[in-house]
Write an enzyme that holds these catalytic residues in place. Structure first.
Site, PDB file in Angstrom:
ATOM      1  N   HIS A 241      64.726 -14.587   3.151  1.00  0.00           N
ATOM      2  CA  HIS A 241      64.236 -13.265   3.528  1.00  0.00           C
ATOM      3  C   HIS A 241      62.903 -13.355   4.299  1.00  0.00           C
ATOM      4  CE1 HIS A 241      67.123 -11.577   0.634  1.00  0.00           C
ATOM      5  NE2 HIS A 241      66.587 -12.302  -0.306  1.00  0.00           N
TER       6      HIS A 241
HETATM    7  O1  RIB Z   1      64.332  -8.499  -1.456  1.00  0.00           O
HETATM    8  C1  RIB Z   1      63.788  -9.736  -1.072  1.00  0.00           C
HETATM    9  C2  RIB Z   1      62.290  -9.686  -1.103  1.00  0.00           C
HETATM   10  O2  RIB Z   1      61.845  -9.441  -2.427  1.00  0.00           O
HETATM   11  C3  RIB Z   1      61.639 -11.015  -0.691  1.00  0.00           C
HETATM   12  O3  RIB Z   1      60.407 -10.756  -0.093  1.00  0.00           O
HETATM   13  C4  RIB Z   1      61.442 -11.714  -1.999  1.00  0.00           C
HETATM   14  O4  RIB Z   1      60.350 -12.646  -1.953  1.00  0.00           O
HETATM   15  C5  RIB Z   1      61.079 -10.554  -2.888  1.00  0.00           C
HETATM   16  O5  RIB Z   1      59.684 -10.289  -2.689  1.00  0.00           O
END
Ligand code: RIB
Ligand code: CA
Length: 324
Positions: A241
């Site tokens: 992500h």
């Molecule tokens: O949904 C994914 C996000 O939430 C990413 O940034 C992960 O590190 C959590 O913070």
């Protein structure tokens, strides 16, 4: 060659935030990292701050300034994701406790002071709940004048991850997300629609291993056990992500998206934190976000491997040492 981009990263390390930090520090010719601000998120603030420091030390950059910020969301209790990232936020290899310390200044004070005195507009990259940024905007709205762009990991057009409806960062602090979405400063939104296309694979982990450097080795060990999303959503690999935010800043041409209206659900119902992304402009509202929905996956991994290779192969003496 263009000058390095003045950048502040706001994050909640977590494994993918950790990788995002290493990507930034691998490209000092591209980023002038003014500081890293940290909030409570994946794990409590004590650990997210510690993990940001660990990333800087692993990168050989104890000079980086890390600022601890808001331990919890503006209006909600903190919901952690230790089931995903481990109790202290970095499942996998036990990294040494950091020797470098966080700055004494609060992250929100750093954000306001730095942005108010900036002589060149600053890029904000956010990879956690948006609490620090939102509190800074509420306290001093003029900082928006000195922000060039905000690239945020958050939201989802379709399903969520922390709930069926919402992505974690927007779920954790929906009020903060609302403040950014209504700030008048357009966001680039790197949501699950695109990050669930960027999945690790055994082949890529082998490529990282072949780099033969301690940073890549550490990430391989972390990613080998980063299997929550595979087990829960049946994904083919771990979604990267937060690294997608950094890849967008370095190579926006790897991504496609659309300027649309995005709203976040502020209820306390099951849809809390859900983003309503008006892809077909049915509501004719202000286009407040550039929502990404396509990515050149090979281009992303080639870029990330190249960045991580810059941590240098082992010297011959180090190789001999490892062989012994
Ligand atoms: O949904 C994914 C996000 O939430 C990413 O940034 C992960 O590190 C959590 O913070
Ligand atoms: Ca994160």
């Amino acid at each position: 060659m263009s000058k390095p981009l003045p950048l502040i990263l706001d994050c909640d390390p977590g494994i993918d935030d950790f990788i995002a930090i290493l990507m930034i520090l691998a490209a000092p010719e591209k980023f002038n990292l003014l500081g890293i601000t940290v909030s409570g998120g994946n794990v409590p603030l004590k650990y997210t701050t510690q993990n940001a420091l660990k990333a800087c030390e692993l990168a050989g950059r104890p000079d980086v300034k890390v600022y601890a910020g808001c331990p919890s969301p503006m209006m909600r209790d903190l919901t952690c994701e230790s089931v995903v990232h481990g109790e202290t936020g970095l499942k996998g290899p036990a990294l040494p406790m950091p020797t470098m310390k966080a700055q004494s200044q609060h992250a929100v004070d750093f954000l306001i002071e730095t942005l108010m005195k900036a002589d060149k507009k600053v890029t904000l990259a956010t990879t956690g709940p948006l609490t620090n940024i939102a509190v800074a905007i509420v306290r001093e709205p003029r900082i928006l004048n000195n922000i060039d762009q905000i690239v945020t990991m958050g939201g989802s057009m379709l399903l969520g991850n922390i709930t069926p409806a919402a992505e974690y960062n927007f779920y954790a602090d929906p009020e903060a997300a609302h403040i950014l979405l209504t700030s008048g400063k357009p966001l680039t939104l790197v949501g699950l629609d695109v990050t669930h296309q960027i999945l690790t694979s055994p082949e890529w982990l082998s490529e990282l291993k072949a780099l033969e450097n301690p940073v890549a080795d550490t990430l391989v060990e972390m990613l080998k056990v980063h299997d929550y999303d595979v087990k829960t959503f049946g994904l083919a690999g771990a979604p990267l992500h937060d690294p997608a935010v950094i890849a967008y800043l370095l190579k926006p041409e790897l991504f496609k998206g659309k300027f649309v209206n995005v709203e976040v659900d502020l209820s306390f119902n099951i849809t809390r934190g859900r983003t309503t992304i008006d892809w077909y402009n049915k509501r004719h509202l202000e286009q407040n976000a550039h929502v990404l929905n396509e990515v050149d996956v090979k281009g992303f991994f080639d870029l990330t491997t190249d960045l991580l290779s810059s941590y240098g192969a082992l010297s011959s003496s180090q190789k001999k040492e490892r062989m012994s």
